[in-house]
Every structure is written in C-alpha cells, then in structure tokens.
Design an enzyme around this catalytic site. Structure first.
Site, PDB file in Angstrom:
ATOM      1  N   LYS A 140      27.541 -18.266  88.149  1.00 14.29           N
ATOM      2  CA  LYS A 140      26.193 -18.752  87.848  1.00 14.29           C
ATOM      3  C   LYS A 140      25.274 -18.596  89.062  1.00 14.29           C
ATOM      4  O   LYS A 140      24.106 -18.212  88.922  1.00 14.29           O
ATOM      5  CB  LYS A 140      26.256 -20.223  87.428  1.00 14.29           C
ATOM      6  CG  LYS A 140      24.882 -20.867  87.241  1.00 14.29           C
ATOM      7  CD  LYS A 140      24.986 -22.327  86.842  1.00 14.29           C
ATOM      8  CE  LYS A 140      23.598 -22.955  86.713  1.00 14.29           C
ATOM      9  NZ  LYS A 140      23.649 -24.353  86.228  1.00 14.29           N
ATOM     10  N   HIS A 272      43.848  11.496  56.386  1.00 14.45           N
ATOM     11  CA  HIS A 272      42.704  10.649  56.044  1.00 14.45           C
ATOM     12  C   HIS A 272      43.156   9.289  55.534  1.00 14.45           C
ATOM     13  O   HIS A 272      42.675   8.787  54.514  1.00 14.45           O
ATOM     14  CB  HIS A 272      41.793  11.349  55.036  1.00 14.45           C
ATOM     15  CG  HIS A 272      41.206  12.622  55.557  1.00 14.45           C
ATOM     16  ND1 HIS A 272      40.354  12.669  56.634  1.00 14.45           N
ATOM     17  CD2 HIS A 272      41.381  13.908  55.163  1.00 14.45           C
ATOM     18  CE1 HIS A 272      40.011  13.925  56.874  1.00 14.45           C
ATOM     19  NE2 HIS A 272      40.625  14.699  56.008  1.00 14.45           N
TER      20      HIS A 272
END
Length: 510
Positions: A140, A272
């Site tokens: 922070k 696929h």
C-alpha cells in the site's frame, strides 16, 4: 520530493530461507540496517551479519506460539508512515518508531499444506496473519516502501538495489506492489476455496498465477492465454509448444480416457474435441488400428491418447500418421525414440493430478459454473424397458457407447460394435440429423452396422430415431429416457425385436 528512494533499513521475516543469503549480504554491503524475527533472525545471525530482533523494537516478545510477532504499531508505523508527511515524521520520532524502507516477507505454505493431505489443524496453522498484513501494508505504501513478497522475486529485487547505493525508483516500487497484491489476493482465494468446499457459499473466486501466453487463441487474430500448472499434469517429452486448440483437444482427450482408465487396452483419436476413433482390444496395437479405422480421414492432425504404455508396435503404426499430440501414461524406450522422429509431434506423459471439480465458462456479462459430469452409466443404472433384452455383448457395447456419448458434443448419437466406435453424429441441431450423419459416416468407412448399438445423450421425443437405426442394422439402444412419448420408442422396439435400456441420466455437452 524525489521518487528515487535510498533504503537505509529493511524488515525480513520469511518462511522459506532459500535464496536469502545474497540479499542479506548485499544489505550488509550497502549499510542497510536489518530487522528480523524468529527463524529468519537466527538464519541471518548464523551468517555473521548484524540483525536487530523485532522484539527489541516493540519491547514485546513473540507470543502465542509464534502466532503474534510483528503485529505491533512500531512495526506497522515504520512501514505505513508517509515520509513526506510532517505529522507522520513527528509521530515516528515521538514513539521511537524506526523507518522501514524495505519489507521482505513470504507466506506460510497454505496450498502445499492442503495438497499434502495434512490435518485440518495443521492447515489452519498455515493461514498467515502477520505476513499477509505486512505485505498489504508495505505494498500500500509503495511511494516509500519496496515490498518483496516471494522468493521468486529475489533475483529481480537484487538487480534493482545493486546500483551502488540501494535505491529504487517509484516505478519499481509500484511494480513490486502489484506482485505483492497478486500474492495476497491469490492466498486469500485459496483459503476461501478451502473452506467453501465444505460450506458451499454461492461465490466464484478463481486465482491462477501460472499464466502462459500462447502463440494465439482459437484463431490467429485472437490473443490466447493458459492459466494452470500444465507441468504438474503432463511431462512433455518432445515437440513444439501447445496451442490454444491443442490444449482444448488434450482436455477432451484426457476427460474421455478417464472413463477407461483401468480398462483393457483402449485407444482414442480426437479431432475438434470429439472422438473420431475409439476402440478397446486385447492389445494396444490392435486398439489403435481399430480406433484409426473409425475415421482415418479425420484422424489427420488429431490428438491421440492411450490408457496403457505405448509399445514399439503401436508407435510404428502411429508414426505413419500426421498427428499433433500423443498422450500416454508411459512409453517404451524404443517407441519413444521412434515417435520423436517427427520434429513437431508433441509427446506427453499424463501424470496423476487432481482435476478441477467445477466447470467454468463465460456467459453474457458473467460466468456459468457447474459441477463436472462425474456420472458414468453402469449396469446398476439400466432399466430394461423392452421385451427383448440386450445380450452380454450388446450390454458391453451399450456401456462403451454411453461413455463415449457423454464426452461428445450435443446433439450426439454414437454407433458402436464390438467395443469400437463405428461413427458418431456430433453437435447437430436435430437428433435425427445426428443419427443420419453417423450412419452415413459409418457406411462410408465400410462398417457393417448389423448388430451395432446406438447411444443417445438425451431422450428420443419420437420413435423416428429408433426406426432409422433399426433399418441401418442397429439391434440395441441406450438412452436416458424421460420423454412423455418414451412409450412410442419402446413400442417400435418391441414390434421390431430391438432391445432398449434407459439410464435415467442425460449427458448433454454443449
């Protein structure tokens, strides 16, 4: 005020000491005062490097078996003070709080402890409190503090401060802050998901830190990424990098072969995301040959997977086919050498790995989440709804076809015979279309469907499918049932000597 900060002090409190030695030696070289706690303090002292115990700063010992060490205003004040704020500076002087310019902290190994199968008490003790607080505070206050939150960043950190005076730029401190919040958010997500497995709050929290940039996505104009630990699941022995589409096919292959994990030799070929070939035989060599016969055209460029070690005889057959990926639990040495003969062929060993229990996909402006379909239809699930009952061979084929049907895109129809996929109809908008597609495909590859079985992923709303299948030679059918017109299909079967079983479980796959 300058955005370049020269560090004069550092707090170090880490669980893992690997790679720490060069850092503390660099601090000593730069004249940076080191504060530390517990095992880290001892590690630094044993190196012969001066260190100030945090207890000397706080005038408070480590308590509660080490659960509380750094949670003190003199520690967090030293981190969170704003160096360009006169009031903050005055309070540091008033309360004799040391300025802390660098914070090096890592977290207790919560995820590893969970994965090890440890007791709940041991897992709870690996929920870090002080460490996570130090990281958040230092990140922070990146304007003034550089936070290092993982030993993976030690090398990067050393590069930053090895500039002669231990200074860092605002950009570097902000970059390390981002890394730190990544660490803290991932940690909290892991803890939440551990508790939520048991208590089931309707919340979705996903955190994957092992991101990999792919060459592209489904198509070359799309960006693609993979988040996950691929190396834990597979040992890659050979070949090019896997693409986005490769990964989707590998996922489909692994899930399908999971149905046959402990069965006789089974081989599947996928294209696929759907199987174009699947067979189970006494030898893997024959299983491959019969899987390939299911659709030798679609097999070109496919993904191959086996539930047994690939031997040389099987490898010799595979080597004649252009395929993207081969997956097996192991390979004979001579088989592996042969398969490596194609430079780009990807060869994978599948390791024992815990798979996700939930399926997640984007939908509209949100996400859909569901349980994985773990239900596999077995003999105990079958309801014999026709006068004619399946014979033993048909029963085996019905369950074989049902497993395959579960892993094929809906609407789907599977035609199988003697534990071999004859053909499938995949992803059709009509179940009749799926069946006609499967029949046409089977016939084009010279399959004799007389005595074959048919599996459907969902019920038949009309008897048309069983009639079409009957005329093609199918003698037994497996389907979930549940249509208000089920009896029409049952009646047709009874009138034409076909056996039908119902499972009560639908297996849509969209």
């Amino acid at each position: 005020m300058s955005t370049v900060k020269k560090a004069t002090s550092a707090l170090i409190s880490v669980f893992h000491k690997d790679g720490l030695e060069p850092i503390v030696k660099k601090f000593q070289e730069l004249g940076i005062t080191i504060y530390s706690t517990g095992g880290t303090e001892k590690f630094i002292t044993d190196l012969g490097i001066p260190v100030i115990p945090v207890e000397d700063v706080t005038s408070y010992p480590s308590i509660l078996g080490g659960r509380v060490k750094t949670l003190h205003p003199k520690v967090f004040g030293g981190i969170l003070n704003r160096q360009d704020n006169e009031s903050d500076a005055a309070q540091l002087a008033q309360f004799d709080i040391p300025q802390l310019d660098i914070v090096i902290v890592d977290l207790y190994p919560f995820e590893k402890t969970v994965a090890s199968g440890a007791s709940e008490q041991n897992i709870i003790e690996k929920i870090d409190i002080g460490g996570i607080s130090l990281i958040r505070a230092a990140a922070k206050n990146f304007k003034d503090v550089l936070c290092v939150s993982s030993m993976e960043d030690y090398s990067d950190f050393l590069d930053v401060i090895s500039n002669g005076n231990g200074s860092s730029t605002l950009e570097n401190r902000k970059r390390f802050a981002a890394k730190s919040f990544n660490v803290s958010s991932h940690y909290d997500t892991a803890i939440f998901n551990y508790f939520n497995k048991r208590h089931g709050t309707a919340a979705l929290k996903i955190s994957e830190t092992n991101g990999k940039v792919l060459r592209y996505g489904e198509n070359p104009h799309q960006k693609g990424f993979f988040f996950g630990d691929f190396d834990a699941m597979f040992s890659k022995l050979h070949g090019k990098e896997l693409s986005y589409n490769n990964l989707l096919d590998v996922d489909a292959a692994v899930n399908l072969m999971g149905e046959f994990k402990n069965d006789a030799p089974t081989f599947a070929i996928l294209k696929h995301n759907n199987a174009c070939g699947l067979a189970q035989r006494e030898t893997l060599h024959q299983a491959y040959i019969d899987a390939l016969a299911g659709d030798p055209v679609s097999a070109f460029g496919g993904v191959l997977i086996s539930n047994k070690e690939i031997d040389k005889a099987t490898a010799e057959e595979i080597h004649q086919l252009f395929c993207e990926v081969v997956i097996a639990p192991s390979y004979a040495a001579d088989a592996l050498e042969l398969l490596k003969g194609k430079k780009n062929r990807i060869i994978l060993i599948q390791n024992e790995t815990e798979m996700p229990e939930m399926l997640v996909r984007t939908c509209l402006n949100g996400m859909l989440l569901q349980d994985k379909d773990y239900k596999t239809d077995g003999l105990e699930d079958l309801s014999y709804v026709t006068e004619n009952k399946p014979n033993p061979q048909e029963l085996e084929d019905l369950l074989f076809a049902s497993k395959l049907c579960k892993h094929t895109k809906s609407n789907t129809i599977i035609l199988a015979k003697n534990k071999q996929l004859c053909a499938s109809g995949t992803g059709q908008t009509s179940r009749v279309d799926a069946l006609n597609q499967a029949i046409h495909k089977a016939q084009s590859f010279k399959f004799d469907l007389k005595g074959a079985v048919m599996a459907s992923d969902a019920f038949f709303p009309f008897p048309d499918c069983v009639e079409i299948a009957d005329k093609a030679g199918v003698t037994s059918v497996i389907q979930p049932g549940g249509s208000i017109k089920d009896q029409l299909s049952v009646d047709y079967c009874n009138e034409n000597g076909i056996s039908m079983v119902m499972t009560g479980t639908r297996h849509f796959k969209h």
